[in-house]
Structure formats: C-alpha cells, structure tokens
Design an enzyme around this catalytic site. Structure first.
Site, PDB file in Angstrom:
ATOM      1  N   ILE A 272      -2.970 -19.490 -21.231  1.00 50.37           N
ATOM      2  CA  ILE A 272      -3.660 -20.057 -20.076  1.00 50.37           C
ATOM      3  C   ILE A 272      -5.126 -20.169 -20.480  1.00 50.37           C
ATOM      4  CG2 ILE A 272      -2.034 -19.201 -18.352  1.00 50.37           C
ATOM      5  CD1 ILE A 272      -3.942 -16.964 -17.671  1.00 50.37           C
ATOM      6  N   ASP A 273      -5.863 -21.044 -19.818  1.00 51.76           N
ATOM      7  CA  ASP A 273      -7.246 -21.307 -20.212  1.00 51.76           C
ATOM      8  C   ASP A 273      -8.094 -20.044 -20.165  1.00 51.76           C
ATOM      9  OD1 ASP A 273      -6.567 -23.947 -20.495  1.00 51.76           O
ATOM     10  OD2 ASP A 273      -7.411 -24.574 -18.563  1.00 51.76           O
TER      11      ASP A 273
END
Length: 485
Positions: A272-273
C-alpha cells in the site's frame, strides 16, 4: 588510469523503475567496525585524491536540474562545510527529518578490489558512510554497464562502448555463457567486502529516501496478529511496507521483525502507498509468501478501504482505465483506451463527517492543497476490485472527490474543476488536432502535478480477509478520528 565515473542524476520516478529484490540480512552488523578499521585508519575522513575522472550528464527529465547544490534538508547529516557542492557526509543515522534531492552515481570499475574501498575512493565519501549505504541496500552492481540514456554525452557514449566492446567482454570469465543483456541485470550488494572486478558497473544511491517516522512508532502496538505463517500489521502512514529501491532498512518489514524479535526477516506480500495506513500482511516464510501471492492472483483476498474524500461519492462501481506508465502522477480515463489497465472500485457507503480539525491536521502534517470548502468531508468505504498503484487516489480525484491531504491528486482535481478541459484525459477533455499536440498537453499536465504527500493522506486499508473470510483482520480507527498515535 583512475576509475571512470558516469554520473547520471535521476528523478525518484526514474530511479524507482530500477528496483530489485528487497531481501536482506537482519543480523546486527557487529563486524562492520572491524571490517572498516583498516580503511578508516589509513584514509582521510573527508577528502581523497583527485585521480578520478568524472562525467556529468543531465537527467532525462527536462524540469530536473542535473547540478545539485548543498541543502540543509539533504537526506544525510551535514555540517556547515561542503565538498564539490554536496554536504560533508558522516553517517546515515540519526535519520534526518526531511529528504533532500536525489543523488545517484554510476561507476565503471577500472581496478578490482573490495566494493567498499572502490566506492569511497571514487566518490570521496567516508568509508563508514559507504558501509551505511550498503547496509541500507543503496548500492547495486551489474557485470556489464547498462546502455547510457539518450541524454548521455559523447564522452559517456565513448566510455560505454569502450568497456562493453566484444574484445573486452571476451576476456572476462565472469560473463562467459551470458548474453550482454543478462550481464547488464542489476543486483543489490549486501556485503562491504564483496569483490568487484574490472568492468563491473556500480550504481550508488548516495541520498537514499528516508523515513523518519519509523523511529517514532511503537511498532508492537501496531501488530494486529501473529501466526506461524504470517504477521498482520496496522501499517503507519509515512512508512514503506518493504522498503524502496535505495532503502530497505527503514521499512515496516524491518521494524516489525525487530519489534517481534524474530530471527527470520518478514517478507512483503503486497503493497500500500507510503502515505496510506492500515492492514498489511507480512509473510514469515518464503513458502507462505508464494501462497499469499497465489491468493491475490486468484482474487481470494478482499481489501476494504476507508477514504476521506473532499466531496461526496455515489454508491456503486466506478470504472476507469489507467495509462500503463510507471511514473506518478498516474493518468486515467473514463473511456476505454487500448493497452490501458482496467481500474474498478466499489463505493459501499459514503457518509458526511467533520473535516479534520486544525489540531489533527497539524499533528499529522496534512497538506493544504487549496480545497475551498472545509466544513465537511466524506468518509467512503471502498471495496477495491482491481489493485493498481494509486488507484483509489486517482479515481476519486477524477470524480471530483479527491482524498484529503493528497497533494499529488487534489490540485489536479481542483484545476480540472475550475478550468474544464485542462486534463487531457478528463471528463471535459479537448479534441487535439495532432498526436503531437496531445503529447505536449500530457507532458504539461504531468509537470504541473505530482507532489508527493508529506506523511499521510485520508486513506486507510481498514480491513483485509481471504479464504472466504476464514482469515479476517481490521485496522484501528483512522487518523482522522484522532485515536491512533
């Protein structure tokens, strides 16, 4: 002749495309001081002889300046003095609060020996600093130098041809049986004592991307579950799951491994970012890492997100198509475009909530991107149907409901709302007379947007489950509720 140095300065987007495996050793580097003792005793700590030939080449990015200057927020501790326009280097720790501009050096070895010795002499860097870079995973090698970019100077092209000439390569036993393409593949160097032979290519990320928040987190409190096969972590925003091209030390996998006092490093199963928080699954074994990857491919893993949007979103499935270019900001279109990737998400619910207070915004360093109305925000629960990089961020922004704090996509959404037609692929896109005009418009659009968020945006991976709910895990309250430190 001293070592020939090719200095190509890349932007973060270009450098990230060179990423290789993030595997590393988690043993405490007790032997490091002993290994460096002789080098430190015999070498000056700052300045070395000028035997080295340096060739400087501009980046492919026309907006990027090749000549870097000393900066107080450079991502290394620095003193007031500088050398060759750079700060005086010491060690990578303590971690600075800010990242500076990237500096990537490309070398071709002209004298075989220890990689540590070669780099510190070639780049005039302290041996301990180079050892830190290797420990962080910021140094790569290839048996044969890759082809220089189109912006390379005639001297760089000449040097490349010189070290890759067939008559030269035939004399190197290490590449016997390999094609030139195979020999140009890069690998991370993990040992300061690794031997590099003449003709070896080295890439040194002198200013690795730093993650100061790693040192401010109570990592044990972020552990959701521990099993024999995996660990579920409530990832803090402002951190990387498995590390970056130039920094695998300051990552969730590394710090969670240490918090749990595990002897085998945890492995990344999905991403995930950096600016997103929430559920992440880390594998404890290579076998389970492969198993979980299989579950993702077979769409047996379900991920739900909470997104704090600046405007309401309608409930239902949202479909776009994303340009297959691995550079931020990502471009998407409502219309089908051949070769572009399908992006789908489902908005399950959307409810009005208070816009984060000034205290909360300051605590989490939320960036003000100029959204005009801040009385209310809208918390959307989203089922991610396809998993593209920045997908939720780009799709919500394209719908006029950018995520709070998202400095990369909110300004673009504002620009399209206030001046319809600016976005070459937006709802009100213009019809261009030539493909060249369209490419120019795309380049201008990208150049004006894409600022990476500082720490956090309004996005949380709130829930993850697989095997039809047999494994089900939830993150804590999102930051905008003010309950997670």
């Amino acid at each position: 002749m001293g070592p020939a140095i090719l200095t190509f300065i890349f932007t973060n987007g270009l450098v990230s495309s060179l990423c290789t495996s993030n595997c590393r050793s988690f043993g405490t580097p007790l032997a490091l001081a002993r290994t460096l003792a002789s080098a430190s005793a015999s070498a000056s700590s700052n300045v070395f002889s000028r035997r080295h030939k340096r060739v400087v080449c501009c980046s492919n990015n026309p907006t990027f300046t090749a000549e870097l200057t000393a900066s107080s927020d450079i991502s290394q501790p620095a003193t007031a003095s500088s050398f060759n326009g750079y700060p005086e280097y010491n060690r990578l720790l303590p971690c600075p609060d800010q990242n500076g501009p990237p500096r990537v050096e490309h070398l071709v070895v002209s004298e075989g020996g220890r990689v540590l010795d070669y780099i510190y002499k070639a780049l005039d860097l302290p041996p301990l600093f180079v050892a830190d870079l290797i420990h962080f995973g910021a140094v790569y090698y290839a048996l044969v130098c890759p082809e220089p970019p189109p912006s390379a100077t005639p001297e760089q092209v000449r040097l490349f041809k010189e070290v890759t000439a067939p008559s030269v390569l035939r004399k190197r036993p290490s590449i016997k049986g390999k094609t030139v393409r195979e020999a140009q593949k890069t690998f991370r160097i993990t040992d300061v004592n690794e031997f590099v032979e003449v003709g070896t290519y080295l890439r040194v990320h002198v200013h690795p991307k730093r993650f100061p928040r790693c040192y401010k987190i109570d990592w044990k409190s972020r552990i959701i579950a521990v099993t024999e096969s995996f660990v579920v972590l409530d990832k803090p925003a402002g951190t990387s799951v498995g590390g970056t091209t130039d920094n695998i030390e300051e990552s969730c996998a590394t710090f969670a491994t240490r918090a749990l006092e595990l002897t085998t490093p945890l492995m990344t199963t999905h991403q995930i970012d950096n600016c997103t928080e929430g559920c992440v699954v880390l594998a404890r074994t290579k076998e389970y890492c492969s198993v979980f990857h299989g579950k993702i491919r077979e769409k047996r893993v379900k991920k739900l997100y909470l997104a704090l949007a600046a405007a309401p979103m309608p409930v239902g499935i949202v479909t776009h198509y994303m340009r297959p270019v691995n550079i931020a900001p990502r471009l998407i279109s409502e219309d089908f475009i051949k070769g572009w990737h399908l992006c789908q998400l489902e908005v399950l619910e959307c409810k009005e909530v208070p816009w984060p207070s000034t205290v909360i915004e300051e605590k989490y360093h939320i960036e003000d991107s100029g959204w005009p109305l801040k009385n209310s925000a809208f918390e959307c629960k989203i089922n991610l149907l396809t998993g593209r990089t920045h997908q939720i961020r780009t799709q919500l922004a394209a719908c006029g409901a950018p995520i709070v704090g998202d400095s990369m996509y909110m300004p673009a959404a504002i620009a399209e709302i206030t001046t319809p037609g600016l976005n070459p692929f937006g709802k009100n896109k213009k019809q261009y007379t030539t493909e060249s005009d369209k490419e120019t418009a795309v380049a201008e659009w990208i150049s004006k947007h894409g600022k990476e968020p500082g720490i956090v945006i309004g996005l949380q991976a709130c829930q993850i489950s697989w095997d039809d709910g047999e494994h089900f895990y939830k993150a804590g309250s999102p930051w905008w509720m003010g309950e997670i430190a």
